[in-house]
Structure formats: structure tokens, C-alpha cells
Design a protein around this motif. Structure first.
Motif, PDB file in Angstrom:
ATOM      1  N   ALA A   1       0.860  -1.184   0.000  1.00  9.67           N
ATOM      2  CA  ALA A   1       0.000   0.000   0.000  1.00  9.67           C
ATOM      3  C   ALA A   1       0.894   1.232   0.000  1.00  9.67           C
ATOM      4  CB  ALA A   1      -0.917  -0.004   1.217  1.00  9.67           C
ATOM      5  N   VAL A   2       0.726   2.077  -1.009  1.00  7.66           N
ATOM      6  CA  VAL A   2       1.512   3.300  -1.121  1.00  7.66           C
ATOM      7  C   VAL A   2       0.583   4.473  -0.838  1.00  7.66           C
ATOM      8  CG1 VAL A   2       2.936   4.746  -2.615  1.00  7.66           C
ATOM      9  CG2 VAL A   2       3.012   2.254  -2.848  1.00  7.66           C
ATOM     10  N   GLY A   3       0.734   5.053   0.330  1.00  7.79           N
ATOM     11  CA  GLY A   3      -0.094   6.193   0.708  1.00  7.79           C
ATOM     12  C   GLY A   3       0.512   7.485   0.183  1.00  7.79           C
ATOM     13  N   PHE A   4      -0.125   8.074  -0.813  1.00 11.14           N
ATOM     14  CA  PHE A   4       0.327   9.363  -1.341  1.00 11.14           C
ATOM     15  C   PHE A   4      -0.263  10.477  -0.484  1.00 11.14           C
ATOM     16  CE2 PHE A   4       0.183   6.724  -5.298  1.00 11.14           C
ATOM     17  CZ  PHE A   4       1.549   6.660  -5.501  1.00 11.14           C
ATOM     18  N   ASN A   5       0.466  11.556  -0.345  1.00 12.85           N
ATOM     19  CA  ASN A   5       0.022  12.684   0.468  1.00 12.85           C
ATOM     20  C   ASN A   5      -1.166  13.367  -0.197  1.00 12.85           C
ATOM     21  OD1 ASN A   5      -0.213  15.225   1.766  1.00 12.85           O
ATOM     22  ND2 ASN A   5       1.937  15.159   2.351  1.00 12.85           N
ATOM     23  N   SER A   6      -2.271  13.462   0.508  1.00 15.31           N
ATOM     24  CA  SER A   6      -3.487  14.033  -0.082  1.00 15.31           C
ATOM     25  C   SER A   6      -3.391  15.548  -0.276  1.00 15.31           C
ATOM     26  CB  SER A   6      -4.706  13.688   0.776  1.00 15.31           C
ATOM     27  OG  SER A   6      -4.599  14.289   2.050  1.00 15.31           O
ATOM     28  N   TRP A   7      -2.358  16.162   0.237  1.00 14.95           N
ATOM     29  CA  TRP A   7      -2.158  17.606   0.055  1.00 14.95           C
ATOM     30  C   TRP A   7      -1.287  17.912  -1.168  1.00 14.95           C
ATOM     31  CZ3 TRP A   7      -4.297  21.500   3.008  1.00 14.95           C
ATOM     32  CH2 TRP A   7      -5.014  21.078   4.125  1.00 14.95           C
ATOM     33  N   TRP A   8      -0.769  16.884  -1.826  1.00 18.07           N
ATOM     34  CA  TRP A   8       0.113  17.107  -2.963  1.00 18.07           C
ATOM     35  C   TRP A   8      -0.600  17.805  -4.107  1.00 18.07           C
ATOM     36  CZ3 TRP A   8       2.969  11.800  -3.636  1.00 18.07           C
ATOM     37  CH2 TRP A   8       4.028  11.729  -2.725  1.00 18.07           C
ATOM     38  N   VAL A   9       0.179  18.599  -4.844  1.00 13.89           N
ATOM     39  CA  VAL A   9      -0.299  19.205  -6.089  1.00 13.89           C
ATOM     40  C   VAL A   9       0.043  18.242  -7.223  1.00 13.89           C
ATOM     41  CG1 VAL A   9      -0.080  21.567  -5.219  1.00 13.89           C
ATOM     42  CG2 VAL A   9       1.853  20.507  -6.405  1.00 13.89           C
ATOM     43  N   ALA A  10      -0.446  18.541  -8.417  1.00 17.30           N
ATOM     44  CA  ALA A  10      -0.316  17.625  -9.558  1.00 17.30           C
ATOM     45  C   ALA A  10       1.127  17.188  -9.809  1.00 17.30           C
ATOM     46  CB  ALA A  10      -0.903  18.270 -10.815  1.00 17.30           C
ATOM     47  N   ARG A  11       2.075  18.112  -9.763  1.00 15.75           N
ATOM     48  CA  ARG A  11       3.480  17.794 -10.022  1.00 15.75           C
ATOM     49  C   ARG A  11       3.987  16.751  -9.021  1.00 15.75           C
ATOM     50  NH1 ARG A  11       7.445  20.146  -7.243  1.00 15.75           N
ATOM     51  NH2 ARG A  11       6.103  21.861  -6.603  1.00 15.75           N
ATOM     52  N   GLU A  12       3.597  16.876  -7.760  1.00 15.17           N
ATOM     53  CA  GLU A  12       4.034  15.923  -6.733  1.00 15.17           C
ATOM     54  C   GLU A  12       3.361  14.572  -6.914  1.00 15.17           C
ATOM     55  OE1 GLU A  12       4.904  18.846  -2.984  1.00 15.17           O
ATOM     56  OE2 GLU A  12       2.851  18.776  -3.775  1.00 15.17           O
ATOM     57  N   VAL A  13       2.088  14.590  -7.273  1.00  9.99           N
ATOM     58  CA  VAL A  13       1.373  13.336  -7.530  1.00  9.99           C
ATOM     59  C   VAL A  13       2.027  12.609  -8.702  1.00  9.99           C
ATOM     60  CG1 VAL A  13      -0.814  12.310  -8.249  1.00  9.99           C
ATOM     61  CG2 VAL A  13      -0.805  14.157  -6.563  1.00  9.99           C
ATOM     62  N   ALA A  14       2.349  13.342  -9.753  1.00  4.24           N
ATOM     63  CA  ALA A  14       2.990  12.735 -10.927  1.00  4.24           C
ATOM     64  C   ALA A  14       4.324  12.098 -10.534  1.00  4.24           C
ATOM     65  CB  ALA A  14       3.203  13.776 -12.015  1.00  4.24           C
ATOM     66  N   TYR A  15       5.095  12.791  -9.718  1.00  6.76           N
ATOM     67  CA  TYR A  15       6.368  12.231  -9.272  1.00  6.76           C
ATOM     68  C   TYR A  15       6.125  10.947  -8.474  1.00  6.76           C
ATOM     69  CZ  TYR A  15      10.703  11.474  -6.787  1.00  6.76           C
ATOM     70  OH  TYR A  15      11.836  10.891  -6.281  1.00  6.76           O
ATOM     71  N   GLY A  16       5.160  10.978  -7.568  1.00  6.05           N
ATOM     72  CA  GLY A  16       4.852   9.793  -6.760  1.00  6.05           C
ATOM     73  C   GLY A  16       4.434   8.606  -7.606  1.00  6.05           C
ATOM     74  N   ILE A  17       3.606   8.848  -8.586  1.00  4.77           N
ATOM     75  CA  ILE A  17       3.149   7.780  -9.485  1.00  4.77           C
ATOM     76  C   ILE A  17       4.339   7.221 -10.277  1.00  4.77           C
ATOM     77  CG2 ILE A  17       1.705   7.227 -11.495  1.00  4.77           C
ATOM     78  CD1 ILE A  17       0.034   7.681  -8.999  1.00  4.77           C
TER      79      ILE A  17
ATOM     80  N   ILE B   1      -7.187  15.395 -10.026  1.00  2.00           N
ATOM     81  CA  ILE B   1      -5.767  15.683 -10.277  1.00  2.00           C
ATOM     82  C   ILE B   1      -5.172  14.589 -11.163  1.00  2.00           C
ATOM     83  CG2 ILE B   1      -3.482  15.831  -9.185  1.00  2.00           C
ATOM     84  CD1 ILE B   1      -4.898  17.065  -6.735  1.00  2.00           C
ATOM     85  N   LEU B   2      -5.487  13.341 -10.847  1.00  3.24           N
ATOM     86  CA  LEU B   2      -4.964  12.218 -11.630  1.00  3.24           C
ATOM     87  C   LEU B   2      -5.442  12.263 -13.079  1.00  3.24           C
ATOM     88  CD1 LEU B   2      -5.316   9.441  -8.940  1.00  3.24           C
ATOM     89  CD2 LEU B   2      -3.173  10.141 -10.011  1.00  3.24           C
ATOM     90  N   SER B   3      -6.671  12.707 -13.294  1.00  3.31           N
ATOM     91  CA  SER B   3      -7.209  12.755 -14.663  1.00  3.31           C
ATOM     92  C   SER B   3      -6.465  13.765 -15.531  1.00  3.31           C
ATOM     93  CB  SER B   3      -8.708  13.074 -14.644  1.00  3.31           C
ATOM     94  OG  SER B   3      -8.914  14.433 -14.279  1.00  3.31           O
ATOM     95  N   GLU B   4      -5.819  14.732 -14.908  1.00  3.59           N
ATOM     96  CA  GLU B   4      -5.070  15.751 -15.646  1.00  3.59           C
ATOM     97  C   GLU B   4      -3.632  15.326 -15.945  1.00  3.59           C
ATOM     98  OE1 GLU B   4      -5.530  19.136 -13.109  1.00  3.59           O
ATOM     99  OE2 GLU B   4      -7.707  19.172 -13.376  1.00  3.59           O
ATOM    100  N   LEU B   5      -3.216  14.195 -15.382  1.00  3.38           N
ATOM    101  CA  LEU B   5      -1.860  13.708 -15.601  1.00  3.38           C
ATOM    102  C   LEU B   5      -1.820  12.755 -16.783  1.00  3.38           C
ATOM    103  CD1 LEU B   5      -0.809  12.908 -11.917  1.00  3.38           C
ATOM    104  CD2 LEU B   5      -0.391  15.008 -13.223  1.00  3.38           C
TER     105      LEU B   5
END
Length: 176
Positions: A122-138, A155-159
Motif C-alpha cells: 500500500a503506497v499512501g500518497f500525500n493528499s495535500w500534494w499538487v499535480a506535479r508531486e502526484v505525478a512524481y509519486g506515481i 488531479i490524476l485525470s489531468e496527468l
């Protein structure tokens, strides 16, 4: 008249009763990855064991929010259904990563346990992240699937990612 108590002796006595031979948290020394260290003798060996043992609590409350309640049994059934769907529909296997991008909710907890029951990570991504951070995490974790709440799914749909995204509000209720 008052009697003085030796608090250190009292604490040592309690600890000996808890962690000594026959105690509920009996300790022993084991080799762990090449190092000898004290561990609980009768511990669960994996989180899946903890989940399985939770069924013994049946109808007792497990998760309680402002407007919802889940018993241990309801939680376990939902986790089993979600784990089955993740395995059969999304190919999640032992060692795969399951991303969780959401605020704290019962579905977050159930997703975590579903991943654990499959032997996935289970990879818990920070729910406060902006798109750039989410993309890096993914990109950094390469999850097999991401489970997100509606706000973070946007946010994910925009990546530019080909990772399947399941929403907690729409997809999980049908899978569980």
C-alpha cells in the motif's frame, strides 16, 4: 500514615509480568536479517494475520465516523471483496503497489487492508500534494492501480498516466 512506594520496582514488576515467560507479550531473542534482537514470542508474523484475527471481534465497532459505523465483520467482508476485485479485475499480485490518494476515510483504511491481504504494498500518497508531486509519486512507485477520492481523482485525470484509477465514491461501492 502513608507508605512510600518504589515506583521503579513496581514498573519493573509489571513489565516482567507482561514480557516475561508466560506473559502476554513474552520476549525472546531471534535473528532478524542477520542481527539478534528481542521480539515478541507470540506476535503475528504479518499484517494479514492481524486482519484475520480481527474477525474474532464480529459485530463490535471497528470504524466509526460522524455518519457511518463499520463492525469488524463488515470491514473484513468489504476488504475481502475489494481484494478479490483488485486481484481479478486489475491483476494486483503479491509485491505490486496499490496507490492510495485520498483524505482519511473508511475506504482509505479498507484499501490499505485489501492491499495487505493480497501481499501487495500500500503506497499512501500525500493528499495535500499538487499535480506535479502526484505525478512524481506515481512515476517513482509505479502502482498497478491507484484508488483515490473524487478530489484527488481529478488531479490524476489531468496527468499523463496509464495507471487505472478507481474512485472511492463511485468505483469502490460497486466493487465491495
Amino acid at each position: 500514615m502513608t507508605t512510600s512506594a518504589d515506583t521503579q520496582a513496581f514498573i519493573a514488576s509489571v513489565m516482567a509480568g507482561l514480557t516475561g515467560p508466560g506473559g502476554p507479550f513474552e520476549m525472546q531473542v531471534e535473528d532478524v536479517l542477520g542481527s539478534s534482537m528481542p521480539v515478541m514470542k507470540n506476535r503475528d508474523k504479518a499484517l494479514g494475520d492481524v486482519l484475520a484475527a480481527s474477525f474474532d471481534y464480529g459485530s463490535r465497532d471497528y470504524l466509526v465516523t460522524k455518519d457511518r459505523r463499520f463492525s469488524y465483520l463488515e470491514h473484513g467482508e468489504a476488504v475481502a471483496a475489494l481484494a478479490t476485485a483488485l486481484r481479478e479485475r486489475y491483476g494486483v499480485r503479491k509485491g505490486d503497489r496499490v496507490g492510495i490518494l485520498a483524505a482519511n476515510t473508511p475506504e482509505w483504511v479498507m484499501t490499505f487492508w485489501a492491499a495487505q491481504s493480497l501481499g501487495a504494498i500500500a503506497v499512501g500518497f500525500n493528499s495535500w500534494w499538487v499535480a506535479r508531486e502526484v505525478a512524481y509519486g506515481i512515476d517513482h512507485t509505479t502502482p498497478t492501480v491507484v484508488i483515490a477520492d473524487a478530489k484527488r481523482a481529478q488531479i490524476l485525470s489531468e496527468l499523463n498516466t496509464d495507471v487505472p484509477v478507481l474512485t472511492m465514491e463511485e468505483d469502490l461501492p460497486t466493487l465491495m
